[in-house]
Design a protein around this motif. Structure first.
Motif, PDB file in Angstrom:
ATOM      1  N   CYS A   3      64.245  37.362  28.379  1.00 32.93           N
ATOM      2  CA  CYS A   3      63.801  35.938  28.972  1.00 32.93           C
ATOM      3  C   CYS A   3      62.378  36.511  29.224  1.00 32.93           C
ATOM      4  CB  CYS A   3      64.408  35.871  30.157  1.00 32.93           C
ATOM      5  SG  CYS A   3      64.088  34.799  31.346  1.00 32.93           S
ATOM      6  N   CYS A   4      61.319  35.572  28.767  1.00 29.82           N
ATOM      7  CA  CYS A   4      60.077  35.843  29.215  1.00 29.82           C
ATOM      8  C   CYS A   4      59.253  34.926  29.925  1.00 29.82           C
ATOM      9  CB  CYS A   4      59.197  35.756  27.759  1.00 29.82           C
ATOM     10  SG  CYS A   4      57.384  36.205  28.183  1.00 29.82           S
ATOM     11  N   ARG A   5      58.786  35.462  31.038  1.00 25.09           N
ATOM     12  CA  ARG A   5      58.058  34.529  31.840  1.00 25.09           C
ATOM     13  C   ARG A   5      56.649  35.019  32.365  1.00 25.09           C
ATOM     14  NH1 ARG A   5      58.502  36.595  36.944  1.00 25.09           N
ATOM     15  NH2 ARG A   5      60.176  37.715  37.352  1.00 25.09           N
ATOM     16  N   HIS A   6      56.190  35.637  31.133  1.00 24.79           N
ATOM     17  CA  HIS A   6      54.683  36.110  31.272  1.00 24.79           C
ATOM     18  C   HIS A   6      53.519  35.043  31.596  1.00 24.79           C
ATOM     19  CE1 HIS A   6      55.576  40.757  30.304  1.00 24.79           C
ATOM     20  NE2 HIS A   6      56.638  39.924  30.975  1.00 24.79           N
ATOM     21  N   CYS A   7      53.859  33.656  30.786  1.00 29.25           N
ATOM     22  CA  CYS A   7      52.910  32.772  31.191  1.00 29.25           C
ATOM     23  C   CYS A   7      53.685  31.566  31.482  1.00 29.25           C
ATOM     24  CB  CYS A   7      52.132  32.551  29.713  1.00 29.25           C
ATOM     25  SG  CYS A   7      52.893  31.444  28.537  1.00 29.25           S
ATOM     26  N   ASN A   8      53.052  30.696  31.980  1.00 25.44           N
ATOM     27  CA  ASN A   8      53.183  29.345  32.447  1.00 25.44           C
ATOM     28  C   ASN A   8      53.729  28.207  31.466  1.00 25.44           C
ATOM     29  OD1 ASN A   8      54.143  28.167  34.899  1.00 25.44           O
ATOM     30  ND2 ASN A   8      52.514  26.648  34.638  1.00 25.44           N
ATOM     31  N   MET A   9      53.640  28.729  30.303  1.00 26.60           N
ATOM     32  CA  MET A   9      54.317  27.609  29.275  1.00 26.60           C
ATOM     33  C   MET A   9      55.876  27.887  29.227  1.00 26.60           C
ATOM     34  SD  MET A   9      51.950  27.618  25.973  1.00 26.60           S
ATOM     35  CE  MET A   9      51.630  29.212  25.667  1.00 26.60           C
ATOM     36  N   GLY A  10      56.087  29.230  29.826  1.00 27.23           N
ATOM     37  CA  GLY A  10      57.746  29.409  29.719  1.00 27.23           C
ATOM     38  C   GLY A  10      58.437  29.080  31.187  1.00 27.23           C
ATOM     39  N   PRO A  11      59.282  29.479  31.580  1.00 27.33           N
ATOM     40  CA  PRO A  11      60.076  30.760  30.927  1.00 27.33           C
ATOM     41  C   PRO A  11      60.637  30.428  29.512  1.00 27.33           C
ATOM     42  CG  PRO A  11      60.868  30.558  33.446  1.00 27.33           C
ATOM     43  CD  PRO A  11      59.976  29.474  32.927  1.00 27.33           C
ATOM     44  N   CYS A  12      60.715  31.372  28.612  1.00 30.39           N
ATOM     45  CA  CYS A  12      61.349  31.111  27.400  1.00 30.39           C
ATOM     46  C   CYS A  12      62.476  31.917  27.126  1.00 30.39           C
ATOM     47  CB  CYS A  12      60.351  31.352  26.238  1.00 30.39           C
ATOM     48  SG  CYS A  12      58.829  30.188  26.277  1.00 30.39           S
ATOM     49  N   GLN A  13      63.433  31.503  26.866  1.00 33.55           N
ATOM     50  CA  GLN A  13      64.737  32.105  26.605  1.00 33.55           C
ATOM     51  C   GLN A  13      64.678  32.381  25.156  1.00 33.55           C
ATOM     52  OE1 GLN A  13      65.551  29.368  28.765  1.00 33.55           O
ATOM     53  NE2 GLN A  13      65.718  30.615  30.811  1.00 33.55           N
TER      54      GLN A  13
ATOM     55  N   ILE B  21      57.370  29.717  22.856  1.00 25.63           N
ATOM     56  CA  ILE B  21      56.417  28.767  22.526  1.00 25.63           C
ATOM     57  C   ILE B  21      55.280  29.337  22.032  1.00 25.63           C
ATOM     58  CG2 ILE B  21      54.986  27.023  23.710  1.00 25.63           C
ATOM     59  CD1 ILE B  21      57.386  26.108  24.953  1.00 25.63           C
ATOM     60  N   CYS B  22      54.822  30.682  22.342  1.00 29.12           N
ATOM     61  CA  CYS B  22      53.595  31.324  21.855  1.00 29.12           C
ATOM     62  C   CYS B  22      54.069  31.835  20.492  1.00 29.12           C
ATOM     63  CB  CYS B  22      53.191  32.173  22.765  1.00 29.12           C
ATOM     64  SG  CYS B  22      54.141  33.370  22.888  1.00 29.12           S
ATOM     65  N   GLY B  23      55.341  31.889  20.062  1.00 30.86           N
ATOM     66  CA  GLY B  23      55.609  32.348  18.902  1.00 30.86           C
ATOM     67  C   GLY B  23      56.115  34.003  19.124  1.00 30.86           C
TER      68      GLY B  23
ATOM     69  N   HIS C 123      50.390  41.598  28.797  1.00 32.58           N
ATOM     70  CA  HIS C 123      50.175  40.219  29.399  1.00 32.58           C
ATOM     71  C   HIS C 123      50.216  39.221  27.943  1.00 32.58           C
ATOM     72  CE1 HIS C 123      47.186  36.666  29.832  1.00 32.58           C
ATOM     73  NE2 HIS C 123      47.416  36.852  31.072  1.00 32.58           N
ATOM     74  N   MET C 124      50.397  37.907  28.136  1.00 29.96           N
ATOM     75  CA  MET C 124      50.699  36.737  26.936  1.00 29.96           C
ATOM     76  C   MET C 124      49.354  37.036  26.156  1.00 29.96           C
ATOM     77  SD  MET C 124      49.399  34.092  26.102  1.00 29.96           S
ATOM     78  CE  MET C 124      50.094  33.284  24.771  1.00 29.96           C
ATOM     79  N   GLY C 125      49.800  37.150  24.806  1.00 24.82           N
ATOM     80  CA  GLY C 125      48.877  37.234  23.832  1.00 24.82           C
ATOM     81  C   GLY C 125      48.066  38.453  23.698  1.00 24.82           C
TER      82      GLY C 125
HETATM   83 FE1  SF4 Z   1      56.427  34.407  26.848  1.00 26.40          FE
HETATM   84 FE2  SF4 Z   1      55.171  33.151  25.115  1.00 26.40          FE
HETATM   85 FE3  SF4 Z   1      57.094  31.928  26.494  1.00 26.40          FE
HETATM   86 FE4  SF4 Z   1      54.708  32.505  27.487  1.00 26.40          FE
HETATM   87  S1  SF4 Z   1      54.897  31.154  25.928  1.00 26.40           S
HETATM   88  S2  SF4 Z   1      56.534  32.671  28.511  1.00 26.40           S
HETATM   89  S3  SF4 Z   1      54.169  34.464  26.574  1.00 26.40           S
HETATM   90  S4  SF4 Z   1      57.230  33.789  25.330  1.00 26.40           S
END
Ligand code: SF4
Ligand code: BF8
Length: 662
Positions: A54-64, A75-77, A202-204
């Motif tokens: 589970c990633c919440r390192h940026c505000n496009m997430g959280p991405c599971q 979302i960032c790949g 950090h993201m990216g």
């Molecule tokens: Fe993490 Fe990438 Fe999703 Fe951002 S977009 S929460 S960095 S996986």
């Protein structure tokens, strides 16, 4: 407040008799504890969280993330491997930062002590001189405080150092240093490694799990061979290097007729000041005035370990017992600083006379009283805290101390003590330990370290230790793991006779030590790094730590610090087994951590949820090392004869063991 415990309760699995006793008492039923919260919340974890994906390192997430499902990457790949590695690395960074902030405070206190600005003094001059040598500090014709000041300032500079290498890494076996150099993981400055780790996660930024873990190792090594080791060694110089001492542990150390003050957290600066202040006439007079017989200081968690190891102050409880200590209703104040202090403690005492006193500006909590500890007015701060606690004594209401619940222990096994006791009275060295490993009397060394965990049974450490000592593995323990083993009676010298295999029993009986040695708090895991390095240096067991018949575990880990510790052991060549790790949602990263890392450091991680099987895995790892060293041959068993007894200094040390004549 009414309890919400249901029919099948998480507390049913508690093995500790003192905790069980208290939980069954009406007083404990009036408060909500972690057991209630587990029953209410349930224990099933989110699959993404527990798998590390589970990633919440940026505000496009959280991405599971679902590993292998193209539509379910971030979302960032970012892939599952990247996300799990980033998460793992951030735990290392947080753990390292925690040990580092603790260590920095200790070094600052050390400098203040060298300047004569605290009530403490430079106690261990031998260790001061040893450390001065490591740091290239002139000692001849110099006053101890002058040397200590230079040492303290050089140590402090290691935190903010930008280039070069951390000085204490020079204490590692030469081959270890070469491996770190080859892998590009030799730590430069402690803060720099934590900062770079946070940046790279950090993201990216760093999106290659092997490369991320390279910095993970570098950061963790900055903890073990940097901040933790500096903290342990300078604290020893200031407060005394631990030597064997008899003490007691468990809830029964609280006293009916005394003011009970528990110290909980990690940094021993305040606790040591409280110990001094509690002996002062004015404080004792005040305690008498309120009708008590005196002041009873007792430890909880790692602050407890620090003053237990150096002063023999009793330990009332470990991490899973912090609420229990307060549920007794017999504690006038719990004095806390940083780390592992549950926010619930202030709620447990809400209807009681007990004060929770926070003392560090970094760590406050609602419903607690804050009295800031000032190292430059250490006695003043300590006396304000004691006074507040003493005044509570008269307000003590209904209470219950499980009085029979206290266990004798022998503690104080710094690496110097192990050296001294196993090396004999007159020639401290690791030779006899190495020889006993080579001749098979001691099969190997097992480290049981780290936390306790409300979701796992509280007898995991015990089951592991019993299996290890039965198979002649000498156990070295730190942290809350050590406390739980002490509570179960494994830190009595007699435990060797009762539970250890023949070879280990003979050695322990001869020297007068328990089969499980208390090595200290969690920062004191650095003592284990030094002990392992000394074993390599002594010869006969390989050229680096990865060749030693040794294995470590922090089975019931809960704190991020445990992951930093695990990683610095792995990167130092020691195989480490945890009960679980949040990596299983990422296939490649898991394979790397649990296997491929071995190619870099000669060691990797492993997981096993069953305690006995975990111990058997440790024994198997030790077996493999013995096999590789060519010392796994079945040998005729030679009993310890008089000459060997003399060599081992069979009289034992005063105050400890079967040889105690005191
Ligand atoms: Fe993490 Fe990438 Fe999703 Fe951002 S977009 S929460 S960095 S996986
Ligand atoms: O540093 S063992 S629960 S008290 S983190 Fe915390 Fe874990 Fe206990 Fe000590 Ni270590």
């Amino acid at each position: 407040m009414a309890s919400s415990r249901k029919d099948k309760k998480s507390s049913d699995s508690v093995a500790s008799s003192s905790t069980r006793d208290l939980l069954n008492h009406e007083l404990a039923k009036q408060v909500r504890t972690a057991y209630d919260r587990i029953d209410d919340r349930g224990t099933s974890a989110c699959l993404f969280g527990s798998g590390g994906t589970c990633c919440r390192h940026c505000n496009m997430g959280p991405c599971q993330i679902i590993d292998g499902v193209e539509t379910m990457i971030g979302i960032c790949g970012a892939t599952a491997d990247t996300v799990a590695a980033r998460h793992f690395c951030r735990m290392i960074a947080s753990g390292t930062a925690s040990h580092t902030d603790h260590a920095r405070e200790m070094v600052r206190g050390f400098i203040a002590t060298a300047k004569g600005e605290t009530p403490h003094e430079i106690k261990d001059v031998v260790k001061l001189h040893k450390m001065a040598k490591v740091f290239d500090i002139e000692t001849e014709d110099r006053d101890k405080n002058e040397i200590a000041l230079e040492l303290g300032e050089k140590a402090l500079a290691e935190f903010g150092q930008q280039d070069g290498i951390l000085t204490m890494t020079k204490l590692a076996p030469k081959k270890q240093q070469e491996i770190w150099e080859r892998e590009g993981v030799t730590p430069r400055g402690v803060d720099r490694e934590v900062c770079e780790m946070m940046h790279r996660t950090h993201m990216g930024v760093d999106q290659d799990y092997v490369n991320l873990m390279r910095q993970g190792s570098r950061c963790a090594l900055a903890d073990g061979w940097g901040s933790s080791m500096l903290s342990t060694e300078l604290t020893d110089i200031m407060f005394g290097t631990p030597v064997p001492k008899r003490a007691i542990i468990d809830l029964g150390v609280l006293k009916e007729d005394m003011v009970n003050i528990t110290v909980h957290g990690h940094e021993p600066l305040l606790a040591e000041s409280l110990c001094l202040a509690a002996e002062e006439e004015d404080m004792l007079a005040l305690a008498k005035k309120v009708g008590s017989k005196g002041i009873n200081l007792a430890g909880v968690c790692c602050t407890g370990n620090e003053i237990l190891m150096r002063r023999g102050i009793p330990v009332a409880g470990s991490f899973v017992q912090q609420e229990m200590v307060l549920a007794t209703g017999a504690v006038e104040a719990m004095v806390v600083d940083v780390q592992c202090v549950m926010q619930s403690v202030a709620q447990v005492v809400k209807e009681k006379h007990t004060d929770i006193i926070t003392t560090n500006y970094r760590a406050k909590m609602p419903d607690a009283v804050h009295i800031q500890f000032d190292e430059h007015d250490a006695m003043g701060s300590a006396k304000s805290i004691l006074t507040k606690a003493i005044k509570n004594f008269k307000k003590r209401g209904q209470h219950y101390i499980p009085k029979d619940e206290k266990v004798d222990i022998v503690v104080g096994f710094s690496h110097e003590t192990i050296n001294y006791m196993l090396g004999g009275r007159f020639r401290a060295s690791y030779r006899p330990l190495n020889d006993n490993i080579i001749n098979g009397r001691i099969h190997g060394v097992g480290a049981i370290v780290g936390c306790e965990h409300f979701k796992h049974g509280d007898d995991g450490h015990y089951k592991i230790a019993m299996e290890l000592i039965k198979n002649n593995v000498l156990v070295l323990a730190t942290g809350c793991a050590a406390q739980s083993l002490g509570r179960r009676g494994l830190m009595r010298p007699e435990a060797a006779t009762e539970f250890a295999g023949d070879g280990l029993r003979e050695v322990c009986e001869t020297v007068g030590i328990p089969p499980v040695l208390h090595v200290g708090s969690c920062v004191d895991n650095s003592r284990l790094l030094i002990a392992l390095s000394e074993m390599v240096r002594e010869g006969g067991l390989g050229d680096d730590i990865s060749e030693l018949p040794a294995c470590g575990t922090a089975p019931l880990w809960m704190s991020e610090k445990a992951v930093a510790i695990g990683q610095y052991f792995v990167a130092s060549g020691a195989h480490v087994i945890f009960q679980d790790l949040p990596i299983i949602g990422a296939k490649n990263f898991s394979k790397y951590i649990l296997n491929d890392m071995k190619e870099q450091y000669g060691a990797c991680w492993d997981t096993e949820s069953d305690p006995v099987k975990l111990a058997q895995k440790m024994i198997k790892a030790i077996d493999e090392k013995r096999e590789a060293l060519g010392i796994n041959k079945k040998q005729d068993r030679v009993l310890v004869d008089m000459a060997m007894r003399r060599d081992l200094g069979a009289e034992g040390l005063p105050g400890a063991g079967c040889g105690d004549k005191g």
